[in-house]
Design a protein around this motif. Structure first.
Motif, PDB file in Angstrom:
ATOM      1  N   TYR A 230       0.863  -1.180   0.000  1.00 23.71           N
ATOM      2  CA  TYR A 230       0.000   0.000   0.000  1.00 23.71           C
ATOM      3  C   TYR A 230       0.902   1.233   0.000  1.00 23.71           C
ATOM      4  N   GLY A 231       0.369   2.352  -0.408  1.00 24.64           N
ATOM      5  CA  GLY A 231       1.154   3.574  -0.478  1.00 24.64           C
ATOM      6  C   GLY A 231       1.874   3.901   0.816  1.00 24.64           C
TER       7      GLY A 231
ATOM      8  N   GLY B  52     -11.876   5.463  -6.143  1.00 29.17           N
ATOM      9  CA  GLY B  52     -10.429   5.349  -6.183  1.00 29.17           C
ATOM     10  C   GLY B  52      -9.755   6.437  -6.983  1.00 29.17           C
ATOM     11  N   CYS B 171      -8.905   1.155   0.472  1.00 31.20           N
ATOM     12  CA  CYS B 171      -7.906   2.218   0.327  1.00 31.20           C
ATOM     13  C   CYS B 171      -8.500   3.583   0.652  1.00 31.20           C
ATOM     14  N   SER B 177      -3.356   4.090  -0.483  1.00 28.01           N
ATOM     15  CA  SER B 177      -3.388   3.939  -1.945  1.00 28.01           C
ATOM     16  C   SER B 177      -2.814   2.588  -2.357  1.00 28.01           C
ATOM     17  N   PRO B 271       1.937   2.517  -6.002  1.00 29.05           N
ATOM     18  CA  PRO B 271       0.788   3.143  -5.338  1.00 29.05           C
ATOM     19  C   PRO B 271       0.915   4.669  -5.413  1.00 29.05           C
ATOM     20  N   THR B 272      -0.200   5.351  -5.613  1.00 22.56           N
ATOM     21  CA  THR B 272      -0.189   6.811  -5.621  1.00 22.56           C
ATOM     22  C   THR B 272       0.571   7.311  -4.400  1.00 22.56           C
ATOM     23  N   ILE B 275      -1.078  10.296  -0.151  1.00 26.72           N
ATOM     24  CA  ILE B 275      -2.097   9.607   0.642  1.00 26.72           C
ATOM     25  C   ILE B 275      -2.552  10.514   1.772  1.00 26.72           C
ATOM     26  N   HIS B 298      -7.168  12.543  -2.980  1.00 32.72           N
ATOM     27  CA  HIS B 298      -6.281  12.131  -4.069  1.00 32.72           C
ATOM     28  C   HIS B 298      -6.758  10.830  -4.678  1.00 32.72           C
ATOM     29  N   ASP B 299      -6.142  10.459  -5.782  1.00 30.66           N
ATOM     30  CA  ASP B 299      -6.424   9.165  -6.379  1.00 30.66           C
ATOM     31  C   ASP B 299      -5.902   8.072  -5.463  1.00 30.66           C
ATOM     32  N   ALA B 300      -6.787   7.212  -5.005  1.00 32.35           N
ATOM     33  CA  ALA B 300      -6.324   6.063  -4.230  1.00 32.35           C
ATOM     34  C   ALA B 300      -5.638   5.064  -5.145  1.00 32.35           C
ATOM     35  N   ALA B 301      -5.988   5.095  -6.409  1.00 29.68           N
ATOM     36  CA  ALA B 301      -5.397   4.155  -7.360  1.00 29.68           C
ATOM     37  C   ALA B 301      -5.236   4.856  -8.705  1.00 29.68           C
TER      38      ALA B 301
END
Lengths: 332, 332, 332, 332
Positions: A230-231, B52, B171, B177, B271-272, B275, B298-301
């Motif tokens: 995960y991030g 996401g 996420c 992310s 991952p982005t 987070i 933000h974009d989780a993915a």
């Protein structure tokens, strides 16, 4: 097509059974100490000889035709040339009718309408990597203080290095071949190499790496394994004012630019396509699938000799990025 | 640095919070039907919106400033531009003192001596990929008949697609992310695209792919998993006179050149890095490790939106290689 | 094709009657003070207005879409754009059937198979030089201390500047046009700019100059007149330890490299091809020679507006050569 | 720097007194008949021998190291190499202290910080043009049907060819040298070669021409003399549906693109800088002006040998432009 580089530039030429293979290297600073002996170490690393490598032994002495004077680079292009001395005059024309699988034989014949030099792979031969290795020697001289550590982390699926000799022996015995993973770790890089977008470190380095025959994957840092994280676990937290990170999942590169941490690159090398074992593949003359038996002996594990090629390709990319970064720095 | 291509060429520009981002595309044949609507499908695929993805919604209407006349390409460069309309005027200067981990914040600050536009990632923003997506729309028009199929084969370590929604939801809930693997399969390519050495298909395509933020691995065919195979299993036996192979471990490419089989490319997307979860990382102003809480959503993915970017980057490389191959074909 | 430069790079786009013309400039050092006002002086010099220039007045305000932040360059590409506001919606399609002599109308129609934007010359319009002029403004900022002096030394065959106004007036009255010679003198250049062979000063500069419409000759130093001299008179004897020469027949360049003396460049500008006077030329629709009367008013002497274009094209070349020379200097 | 070309590419290397000079040529179509004998005619034209040329006779046999197989081009790069066999081992170090005027001696010493190979001009030697001539032979093979006529239209200010022998004899007797003007006329070019803006015919050709030592001016069509004409006289009226013009002041090029009329190019060649006559120029060791007497014998008129170099440089540019034009043509 056979040229690369913005400032530090290479032009590659040659065929396996032509007069010579070589490279013209441009964009070299003047005043760098350089002589023939400087090439020996890396050229020897590329040579065959150990178990799993072909017994075709060429002296592979580099001939420096230009760009060096009184033991120093002049600033003019350096032409490096290697004679093809061990070219057996056997008939290779069967490779046109009955192309070796996983080789360039078939595509080259189509693309060049039958005019390609098919002997020993011609322009697609691994001998062309002599140019990469020798240009990389010069690149490393441009990267003073930078250190490269190159290892095989996986051979034929095996990661326990103590078992590598067994695997190689088995391959040779079976007339088969293996691939594996080469890992290069680069240290002492400054922060700031690599340019936004198309000259990112990863772009420039992967471009060079994928020009080497048999490379089918390139990853940086944790690479493909990063998908498991995960991030919050993946992100490399900065822990001091030099930019040092607690982890190094990004492999020393953020936004395409070196962050001062160790650069980590791994490449997947496919098993040597030339194997002694008979293979059923298409014969274009007979218009049917037939058994192909490739004569002669070959590298059971080209990966052994590819290590220095991969390392030096990376050095070539970094040398170019260093020149670009130096040129575009803010005036002080 | 922000330019790529030998004949089919791109020049990318822009920052997240500047006036516009865009791309100038050159090397386009005249007489290709093209209007604004042609961009909608791929631009929509890149848009946020689903679970996401970031809720920052920009209209992202393409503005065509040149190169199209009466609904057809003219042969002159096409300038494609996207306004930045949703740029909140908040203070981003804390990113300079307390750079986000795994982002370009720190390296950009060092490389550009503090003069970089740090707002929203500046020139390193994902918004720059609008240029790749829209240039790719044109590239696809140059590749008549070629088909792209793009899927996510791995999300956060999970390969069972039925579980992807759960992962995304988790996420988002955790302010975390995920990354994953995008696979692109390209069909109906002729034999012969790609040039020996530095313009190999893998070189040109990986160069483009690694310029996309967050891509940390690229592989072709069986890629890294090929290390588990011996040569006799890896080699793709040709089974008919069109060059069709029994297996496709090489992913449609031999010696850097397309062999007429399906081209298979996989990329690892990290991952982005942004987070919501607090992270302990270095604060350069306070000269100590401190908790960083990234504001906003933000974009989780980012991988969801990266699919079309990856696909179109590949199309761009193939369009250039097609032009080169056409130019250098034997005269008939 | 519409891109040039190794480090300091330009991508030009636009048509006379499209939405905008512009340029993306890359390879700019960060931290250079730059705002819209910096462009005014050179853009004004390019503007029409004086006798002998077209009355088509466009505001030609530069729009900076990227690469500048808080009044300084960021190191990212700078997109400069100019709106086409004064595009009269008249019918230009007659130029396809009855192409203007000495213009690109005919060749563009053949080359692009009729798909080119023919309105007002389309992509071949002089408006494209807005990109050269504005990119040159940035180039000059990269060339701190370098001075350019640009004059017209010959107008319509006349070298006595006091008679230039008479010639212009006569041209306007006769619905005719004149060309002439622009001379640029560049001072305060260091020794060492220019690279051996293909990046010689003359090569790089002439490449840029000949991309400007209407330039049909370029010479350095004494140029074509040097054929009257024997070597013993032509050779520039060095007279001090800074490399200063007694004469400057070589125009400040030896072996393609600046020698520290004044750089002297002259370009021949042909008479504006668009004239009000009727001309007998081929009508491809009627398949016969017919009188062509070009509507509207035009620059009787485009050379007046070309001065700053020529000067700035030279600056662009020198900025690139300076970056290359800086990058490849011996390490100290 | 020592590389040029978009598709048809050259990489030049070598020094006057190094092991070899040569060129790597890339972007060559497969299936073109080519052997060593094809180079003889143009290499002989470049050779010294007639009055006014240096008596340094080198065999200048081309060595083809790659890219040709069974008498045909393969599509792979062709390496062409020439041994330096006549390199007298005399001491050239005085050229560093007492540089020859109008030569690169001084600038090379400054630029390369004293590390340049100064023997016989080193990398700046006229021997490097062997690469241009031999690459041009291949370029001409790519330009089937195109015809080149190359003449000297002015020698030392004289345009009456019957007096050229007298001028040459006088130069030799006086230990002096002359320059002149070379004119190249190219016929049978199609309409459409050359790209808008930076790949205009004039840009690409002048770039190549100005890389040749001693070229100080390039003009197309009527060139500098066109300033004497008003637009109504200068404009080339089209007279038939093939685009043929009544006059050819534009030298076969409009808007940077060939218009199907004869291409006309003239270059100004400066007098050979090396002369036997003593010259007063600066001695950097003694820090004073001193008489320099250049030993040995030199070309009194390098222009004689430059003719084929100029012609073949033009062919190289046209071959590249032809490939680009072919690639970007509208699909049918």
């Amino acid at each position: 097509m056979n040229h690369i580089g913005r400032l530090f530039q290479l032009s590659i030429y040659g065929e396996s059974h032509g007069g010579a293979v070589g490279v013209v290297v441009d964009g070299i600073k003047p005043g760098i100490k350089l002589d023939k002996e400087d090439f020996n170490k890396d050229l020897t690393r590329r040579k065959s000889g150990s178990i799993g490598t072909t017994p075709r032994i060429e002296p592979d002495d580099v001939i420096i035709d230009s760009g060096v004077f009184n033991g120093y680079t002049t600033g003019a292009p350096i032409s490096l040339r290697f004679l093809n001395t061990n070219t057996k005059s056997k008939d290779y024309s069967n490779l046109v009718k009955h192309p070796r699988p996983s080789h360039a034989d078939y595509v080259a014949n189509v693309k060049y309408d039958g005019f390609n030099d098919y002997r020993g792979g011609g322009h697609f031969s691994g001998r062309l990597t002599l140019g990469i290795v020798s240009a990389g020697v010069i690149a490393k001289k441009m990267l003073e203080g930078v250190e490269f550590k190159t290892t095989i982390t996986n051979l034929g699926g095996e990661t326990d290095k103590s078992k590598f000799q067994d695997i190689l022996k088995k391959c040779v015995d079976d007339n088969d071949s293996v691939g594996g993973i080469i890992e290069v770790r680069v240290n002492n890089l400054p922060v700031g190499l690599g340019e936004p977008y198309f000259d990112s470190c990863e772009s420039v380095i992967s471009h060079l790496l994928f020009s080497i025959g048999g490379i089918k994957g390139v990853e940086f840092g944790i690479g493909f394994d990063g998908v498991d994280l995960y991030g919050s676990s993946y992100n490399d937290m900065i822990i001091d004012n030099t930019g040092k990170c607690k982890t190094n999942n990004n492999g020393g590169i953020n936004g395409g630019i070196t962050n001062g941490n160790e650069m980590v690159i791994r490449v997947a090398v496919k098993p040597t396509p030339s194997i002694g074992k008979p293979q059923d593949t298409f014969n274009f003359e007979h218009n049917m699938i037939e058994e192909l038996k490739i004569e002669g002996r070959h590298d059971a594990a080209i990966i052994l000799r590819a290590m220095v090629v991969v390392e030096n390709a990376i050095a070539i990319g970094l040398a170019d990025l260093k020149l670009i970064n130096d040129a575009l720095k803010k005036n002080v």
